[in-house]
Write a protein that holds these residues in place. Structure first.
Motif, short mmCIF file in Angstrom:
data_model
loop_
_atom_site.label_atom_id
_atom_site.label_comp_id
_atom_site.label_asym_id
_atom_site.label_seq_id
_atom_site.Cartn_x
_atom_site.Cartn_y
_atom_site.Cartn_z
N THR A 699 0.86 -1.17 0.00
CA THR A 699 0.00 0.00 0.00
C THR A 699 0.90 1.22 0.00
O THR A 699 1.98 1.22 0.60
N CYS A 730 6.19 2.79 0.37
CA CYS A 730 5.30 1.63 0.42
C CYS A 730 5.41 0.88 1.74
O CYS A 730 6.50 0.76 2.31
N ARG A 733 0.47 -4.26 2.73
CA ARG A 733 -0.95 -4.08 3.00
C ARG A 733 -1.39 -5.02 4.11
O ARG A 733 -0.89 -6.16 4.22
N ASP A 734 -2.29 -4.56 4.94
CA ASP A 734 -2.86 -5.38 6.01
C ASP A 734 -3.48 -6.64 5.41
O ASP A 734 -4.28 -6.57 4.47
N ALA A 737 -7.19 -6.74 5.01
CA ALA A 737 -7.81 -5.61 4.32
C ALA A 737 -9.07 -6.05 3.59
O ALA A 737 -9.14 -7.13 3.00
N SER A 788 -5.02 1.84 -2.32
CA SER A 788 -4.16 0.67 -2.09
C SER A 788 -4.31 0.06 -0.70
O SER A 788 -3.79 -1.03 -0.47
N GLN A 789 -4.99 0.73 0.21
CA GLN A 789 -5.14 0.14 1.54
C GLN A 789 -6.17 -0.99 1.57
O GLN A 789 -6.27 -1.75 2.52
#
Length: 982
Positions: A699, A730, A733-734, A737, A788-789
């Motif tokens: 992300t 960057c 990402r989780d 998500a 992106s998250q």
């Protein structure tokens, strides 16, 4: 195990103007000693930008977990952030590259942030406060990033698939620490006269890599001496004769008068030997005219030798029956000399003998058949007062043809490659790019390597250096490895020699200078080329290249033990728990592997015994290279898929392995931009690259436009580049998500993007506003951070939204935010904006203007009375800023729209400077905010319309905004009413 990772400075704020200014300045400083001069590499990042990015991704932002969220006030956090900015401003200055006091402050700030982060993650693996994480760049290329990481005190790892890149990185970060602080072992070089040691006082001490640099000088001089003994006869001098002094060897100028001043002959004596600097050749083909089919006619792009005022010289072809010869003349050249034998792009050239056109199809056929030759046009020699241009002699041409190379690189050029043009003219191997004399010179230097290694090792042992019997590749650090280390640098000098010593290097009449092949990342066809004298004292000689390499070595940190390795970014495991900053290949902009074969074929001859695995193949690996080249993959679509899949795998590798406490920073050179009508900047390469980054599980937490190549004034609107590099910040990402709908994404953009944009265009006490030329790229950060998250943004039909569509929506929100209709602008300004969008500065019909003005709540008569438009003869036009009257006082103007105030401010800035603009702004403090917003909007509009000059005016106003604000404050109370932190 959950990791607590404070936000880093690069995720919050940067003194971007200072970094950009330092990066641009670095391109203009004297280059001797710059690491980039060690060995050519394409699209290398400036040291200033590399150093700034790595520092900013490693230090904690004071407003994060260790800042006001943890008990500090916002003022305290701002003060601490300003201190980090102060370090950064000092750190990026060219003169501070090796300033230990500045570097110590930077290293201390990095260490302090690391201790804070370790405290938040006490007891977790990989968080030892006494051991800084190492650094890794998996696309190391020219090595600027690993080098600057090492300079900041980190153990640095560089990897690349390309052996030339690996060699460069070994030379910069791996070899110097092994032999740091050693005195040179080679015999000092004797001066040409007397017994003074020429290199004795080169340095006050041998700290760092200075001793290594000095040995490169000493053994380079020895190699040159040995080479001259073996092949010096191929580089003869010219004897001064009475005829030469009298001027008979030079033809008369256009006036019929002899011109000895320009010829540089004054002070020469008969019998004196002149050193030749270069031989200038023109390629030839058989005349296509049957009457002269036995004559090799010249393909000369120009006959000009020097275009310097007062020193003009040119080549004059003289046709005699069915043959011709070249003379050299001085004085003002005729117009015909500038074009040589060229005849325009379609006709290509004209036959010197018959005037018949020679087209490219014929030339290519002649080249493919091996019938392309060369004829000596002129000789450039060293004179007492500068260059001397001499007509060619049969003896000089014959000596060149006596050269018979014992070896030449037979590796084939690629059938097709980015920016390659020579294959269609019969140059099918790398050896074809060199003349026989050039091949003899380069192979002679390469063949001296075994003797030189033995000599260095013997001298090292005699100087008391221990030897473990292991070479560099086996990790040795004794006399054997030291001898090989010196050879690595001498081989780099050979690469530099090859760049100048080939048949694609030109002479440059404007500066009377010798050119080299790689002024750009291409291998173009050159019709008239030079052969440099490798033993002269002018540019292009071997010792000159040795000096450049030695100076570069002496500036290297030579501090932390580091390593350079060959491996594919998609499968490497080096990244594990390391800080990552990288500069990947740029889609289809540069064919690194194809281009670097030029150097590889020569480096392999010298370095294969030292690095047998690295130089095992005949050419640089191509198949795995991550660029989108249709000629390798069968089609443009297949090339894009290859790039996307490969870059996704490489980025996923980074996301999975990089140290969780730090963001990953990734450079992307924005060189394929194309401004679309819907607003914003788009590029297939850029979008494909972003797609790969997000698919990999990253992300975005920030994007920073960095002008690593060009000054803002030289940026062409709608051309290949806006900001030359985007730095993506960057984080992984989780894993949990969620997905959201397109509508939710648009809602979040509307809610969150305006605040981020306001911060960017408003600036802060520490950070200047983002220039309009950079805003589109900078705003990608907060926009893509939203996109992106999430695991995905779903369109109405359930399909995942592509990056292209997300960028369109982000750009649309930027345009909406900046448009005057969205703000509290006066009616006159709204009219002017709409009229400008339709007609620019051109005239338009009164009737149309009248309807538009009424719709905006004003009148044509009103805007004319305001002094911002002309109306008459049924036509209406807006006034340019240059048409505005000087001496305007906004306090005395009863009708003062924002449009008028903005253009008066531009006029004051461009004609009188920042102080005058500040004084004007101080008189209308209530208009500061609307002026700034209008300037951003008008820049965006002009960029979309490709109105470069107009866009530049608005960009420069914003670039100077903080200086103008500061100047307005100096005007007294009115300036203080502005309400901005300058």
């Amino acid at each position: 195990m959950s990791i607590r990772s404070p936000k880093k400075l690069i995720e919050v704020a940067l003194p971007l103007d200072d970094i950009n200014r330092a990066s641009q300045h670095e391109k203009s400083v004297p280059r001797r000693g710059h690491p980039a001069t060690f060995h050519l590499w394409w699209a290398r990042r400036p040291l200033a930008a590399a150093r700034a990015v790595i520092f900013a991704q490693m230090v904690n932002d004071p407003g994060g977990e260790r800042g006001y969220y943890a008990g500090k006030t916002r003022a305290q956090a701002d003060a601490e952030r300003e201190e980090l900015f102060h370090i950064l401003r000092d750190l990026v200055k060219w003169e501070n590259t090796n300033n230990e006091e500045v570097l110590a402050r930077a290293r201390a700030a990095i260490a302090q942030s690391w201790r804070e982060t370790c405290e938040l993650n006490k007891g977790k693996p990989g968080f030892d406060p006494d051991v800084l994480p190492a650094f890794h760049d998996p696309f190391a290329g020219g090595g600027a990033l690993p080098l600057e990481a090492q300079r900041l005190g980190l153990e640095s790892y560089a990897s690349d698939l390309n052996p030339v890149a690996v060699t460069i990185n070994k030379a910069m970060i791996e070899i110097p620490p092994k032999f740091a602080g050693r005195a040179p072992v080679g015999p000092a070089i004797e001066a040409e006269r007397g017994t003074k040691k020429a290199t004795k006082d080169a340095f006050d001490d041998w700290s760092g890599a200075r001793g290594l640099a000095e040995d490169v000088r000493r053994y380079g001089a020895w190699m040159r001496e040995q080479a001259q003994q073996r092949i010096g006869h191929l580089y003869p001098s010219i004897e001064v004769t009475p005829e030469l002094i009298a001027g008979t060897a030079l033809s008369t100028g256009a006036t019929g008068q002899k011109d000895h001043q320009n010829a540089g002959l004054t002070g020469l004596q008969p019998g004196q030997q002149l050193t030749v600097i270069a031989w200038l050749w023109a390629r030839t083909v058989k005349s296509p005219n049957p009457a002269f089919s036995h004559v090799d006619v010249p393909l000369a792009s120009s006959f000009i030798l020097s275009s310097k005022a007062g020193k003009e010289a040119w080549v004059q072809p003289v046709v005699e029956g069915d043959s011709y010869r070249f003379e050299v003349r001085t004085g003002k050249p005729p117009e015909s000399a500038k074009a040589g034998t060229t005849a325009g792009k379609r006709a290509a050239f004209i036959c010197l003998m018959s005037g018949v056109p020679i087209d490219y199809k014929y030339i290519r056929a002649e080249g493919a058949a091996g019938r392309m030759g060369a004829k000596l046009m002129a000789i450039v020699a060293e004179g007492a007062r500068g260059r001397i241009y001499l007509a060619p002699t049969p003896e000089q041409e014959e000596i060149a043809r006596q050269a018979v190379p014992g070896w030449k690189p037979e590796t084939a050029l690629p059938e097709r490659a980015l920016s390659f043009r020579v294959q269609e003219y019969g140059m099918l191997t790398w050896g074809n790019l060199f003349t026989p004399r050039q091949l003899v010179a380069l192979s002679t230097f390469a063949d001296l390597v075994p003797e030189t290694i033995a000599r260095i090792r013997a001298d090292a042992l005699a100087a008391g250096m221990a030897d473990d019997g292991r070479g560099l590749d086996a990790g040795g650090n004794g006399a054997t490895a030291y001898a090989e280390a010196v050879i690595v640098y001498l081989s780099a000098a050979l690469s530099k020699q090859a760049d100048w010593c080939n048949s694609l290097s030109s002479y440059i009449p404007a500066i009377e200078g010798l050119g080299h092949l790689f002024s750009k990342q291409s291998i173009p066809m050159v019709w008239d080329y030079i052969e440099t004298n490798v033993f002269s004292n002018s540019a292009g000689n071997y010792l000159n290249h040795i000096e450049w390499v030695a100076h570069a070595i002496a500036t290297l940190p030579a501090s932390t033990n580091s390593m350079a390795l060959q491996c594919d970014a998609q499968g490497q495991q080096i990244t594990a728990s390391k800080v990552v900053s990288t500069d990947p290949p740029y889609y289809d902009n540069i064919g690194y592997a194809d281009l670097s074969d030029f150097f590889y074929v020569w480096l392999r001859r010298s370095l294969r015994p030292i690095f047998p695995k690295l130089y095992a193949t005949l050419a640089v690996p191509k198949a795995e290279e991550l660029i989108a080249t249709p000629y390798r993959h069968g089609s443009k679509q297949a090339a894009e898929v290859f790039f996307l899949d490969g870059m996704t795998a490489a980025m996923h590798n980074l996301a999975a392995q990089a140290h969780p406490a730090f963001p990953v920073t990734i450079y992307y050179a924005f060189k394929q931009s194309d401004t679309k009508k819907e607003g914003g900047t788009h590029s297939t390469g850029w979008e494909t690259f972003l797609e790969a980054v997000l698919r990999a599980g990253f992300t975005l937490t920030g994007t920073w436009p960095m002008r690593t190549e060009r000054d803002a004034r030289s940026i062409g609107i709608g051309t290949n580049a806006l900001a030359s590099s985007i730095v993506l910040v960057c984080r992984p990402r989780d894993a949990a998500a969620d997905t959201i709908s397109r509508r939710d994404f648009q809602r979040q953009l509307r809610e969150q993007l305006p605040e981020a944009l306001e911060t960017m265009i408003g600036g802060t006490s520490s950070q200047s506003p983002i220039a309009p030329v950079d805003l589109a790229q900078a705003a990608i950060g907060p926009g893509m951070a939203i996109f992106s998250q999430y695991a995905g943004v779903l369109n109405q039909d359930g399909t995942p939204m592509r990056v292209h569509d997300a960028l369109v929506l982000i750009n649309r929100e930027i345009t909406e935010y900046l448009t005057p209709d969205a703000g509290s602008f006066d009616a006159d300004t709204l009219f002017c904006n709409s009229w400008f969008e339709q007609y620019g500065w051109a005239e338009g019909p009164f009737g149309e203007a009248d309807v538009l003005a009424r719709g905006k709540g004003t009148s044509v008569q009103g805007v004319a009375q305001a002094g911002i438009a002309d109306s008459g003869g049924g036509k209406v036009r807006l006034l340019r800023w240059a048409d505005y009257q000087a001496g305007w006082d906004p306090k005395l103007d009863a009708r003062n729209p924002v449009w008028e105030a903005t253009h008066h401010l531009i006029r004051a800035l461009n004609t009188q400077g920042e102080a005058a603009a500040g004084a004007l702004l101080a008189a209308m403090p209530d208009k500061a905010e609307p002026i700034r917003q209008l300037a951003y909007h008008l820049y965006t509009l002009c960029e979309r319309k490709k109105w470069a000059e107009d866009a530049r005016a608005y960009n420069e106003l914003i670039t100077a905004w903080h200086a103008v604000l500061e100047a307005s404050r100096e005007q007294g109370p009115r300036g203080e009413q502005l309400g901005f932190d300058a």
